[in-house]
Design a protein around this motif. Structure first.
Motif, short mmCIF file in Angstrom:
data_model
loop_
_atom_site.label_atom_id
_atom_site.label_comp_id
_atom_site.label_asym_id
_atom_site.label_seq_id
_atom_site.Cartn_x
_atom_site.Cartn_y
_atom_site.Cartn_z
N ILE A 25 36.14 42.06 24.73
CA ILE A 25 37.04 40.96 24.37
C ILE A 25 37.54 41.13 22.94
N GLU A 26 36.65 41.48 22.03
CA GLU A 26 37.08 41.67 20.64
C GLU A 26 38.10 42.79 20.52
N GLN A 27 37.88 43.88 21.24
CA GLN A 27 38.81 45.00 21.19
C GLN A 27 40.17 44.61 21.78
N GLY A 104 39.90 20.85 28.66
CA GLY A 104 40.33 21.30 29.98
C GLY A 104 39.61 22.54 30.46
N ILE A 105 38.93 23.23 29.52
CA ILE A 105 38.23 24.47 29.88
C ILE A 105 37.11 24.21 30.88
N HIS A 106 36.56 22.99 30.84
CA HIS A 106 35.40 22.68 31.68
C HIS A 106 35.77 22.09 33.03
N LYS A 107 37.04 21.95 33.32
CA LYS A 107 37.40 21.11 34.46
C LYS A 107 36.87 21.64 35.79
N ALA A 299 38.59 29.85 27.12
CA ALA A 299 38.79 29.34 25.76
C ALA A 299 39.75 30.23 24.98
N LEU A 300 39.58 31.53 25.11
CA LEU A 300 40.45 32.45 24.38
C LEU A 300 41.86 32.48 24.95
N SER A 301 42.00 32.16 26.22
CA SER A 301 43.34 32.05 26.80
C SER A 301 44.11 30.91 26.13
N GLU A 305 47.47 31.36 23.76
CA GLU A 305 48.70 30.62 24.02
C GLU A 305 49.19 29.92 22.75
N ASN A 306 48.24 29.34 22.01
CA ASN A 306 48.61 28.71 20.75
C ASN A 306 48.99 29.74 19.69
#
Length: 327
Positions: A25-27, A104-107, A299-301, A305-306
């Motif tokens: 993910i970091e890469q 919304g991440i937990h929905k 969460a990273l999505s 987007e932001n």
């Protein structure tokens, strides 16, 4: 892992993460945004270059006003969770720092949790499990259907909407309680918080997904439980301070409701001497309703987007928080 070493003399945006992700993910972040310097740490205390960070990724619980004062270049905080009540809002407001979260991440996992726990209670799963442990064959244990019941969701945001969407399959009447009382997707009826008692009357299931803010600490008083059906199930997966211990115990002991399912508690971890542990009308889970292997990618999505908007014109189109309100 960082993508340091940009050309001197060129302004480089610095993004500091107070948590490490997987190497993959970091890469991916480094490769997608070559003009940004990412620094990944295990905690905020390790972030030696916090003073240069324009953007901070954090879960929020270890961030203090001292860190805000140290982060002289900070313009945006991305909280990698939905809960933001532990943020140092006064320092954030003073500096006019923008805040977004992972609302919304937990929905999906939390909607599944709520439905699963309510089904388990109605189908008497725990009693059948005890029978199996004792090698008892008893077909007389009662079970119930959740079809055509009434569900009231208090704090009806993205999680509540997902739960209501799923509940339509079971022909469940869905009621939303929110701050404004505006209509919500997938809900049959909507109420404002001032109409709580009306929304609770006749509900078989009451699911609380309230945040922890001044007006919700506590939120449920004796009158609320008296308004519920005597065989209602109260499920709290928002915040444990929405209801005081004695108020809930009185409601259960006096038969005002049938059962309470608690994924959030007044203290976490719950002390071993707490009366909730051994109460036969309480089911406890250790704050796991939102756990999922998809948590970090989702969460990273939201962050990306932001970030796309931020890089263009400084906008943050998703989940921007009003620090003065706390949500």
């Amino acid at each position: 892992m960082t993508n340091q070493g940009k050309k001197e003399g060129i302004h480089v945006m610095i993004v500091v993460s107070a948590t490490h992700f997987s190497e993959t993910i970091e890469q991916q972040l480094i490769e997608r945004y070559p003009a940004i310097s990412f620094y990944f740490y295990h905690s905020i205390e390790e972030a030696v270059n916090l003073n240069k960070a324009e953007v901070l990724l954090t879960y929020g619980e270890d961030l203090t006003s001292e860190h805000i004062n140290q982060a002289k270049a900070l313009k945006w905080i991305m909280v990698l969770s939905a809960g933001i009540e532990e943020l140092p809002f006064e320092a954030i407001i003073e500096r006019e720092i923008q805040v977004t979260n992972a609302r919304g991440i937990h929905k999906k996992p939390m909607a599944e949790y709520a439905l699963g726990m309510l089904l388990a209670q109605y189908r008497n799963v725990y009693q059948f499990d005890k029978q199996q442990q004792n090698k008892v064959w008893n077909q007389k244990l009662p079970t119930r259907e959740i079809n055509q019941r009434v569900l009231t969701v208090v704090g009806a945001g993205a999680i509540g909407e997902e739960l209501a969407r799923i509940c339509r399959i079971f022909d469940i009447e869905t009621r939303a309680v929110s701050r404004t009382g505006e209509d919500k997707p997938y809900f049959d009826k909507s109420y404002s918080q001032s109409e709580l008692i009306t929304a609770l009357r006749g509900a078989d299931f009451v699911v609380s997904i309230l945040p922890s803010v001044a007006e919700t600490r506590p939120f449920y008083h004796k009158e609320a439980f008296k308004a519920m059906k005597r065989d209602a199930i109260f499920l709290n997966m928002g915040r444990g301070d929405a209801v005081e211990t004695e108020v809930l115990l009185d409601a259960l002991n006096e038969g005002e409701i049938e059962h309470a399912i608690l994924d959030v508690l007044p203290e976490e971890p719950l002390p071993v001497e707490h009366p909730f542990w051994m109460h036969d009308k309480i089911t406890i889970t250790p704050h796991i309703s939102g756990k999922s292997k998809m948590y970090v990618p989702r969460a990273l999505s939201i962050f990306e987007e932001n970030l796309s908007g931020y890089l263009v014109d400084g906008s943050l189109p998703v989940n921007q928080i009003n620090p003065k309100r706390g949500y």
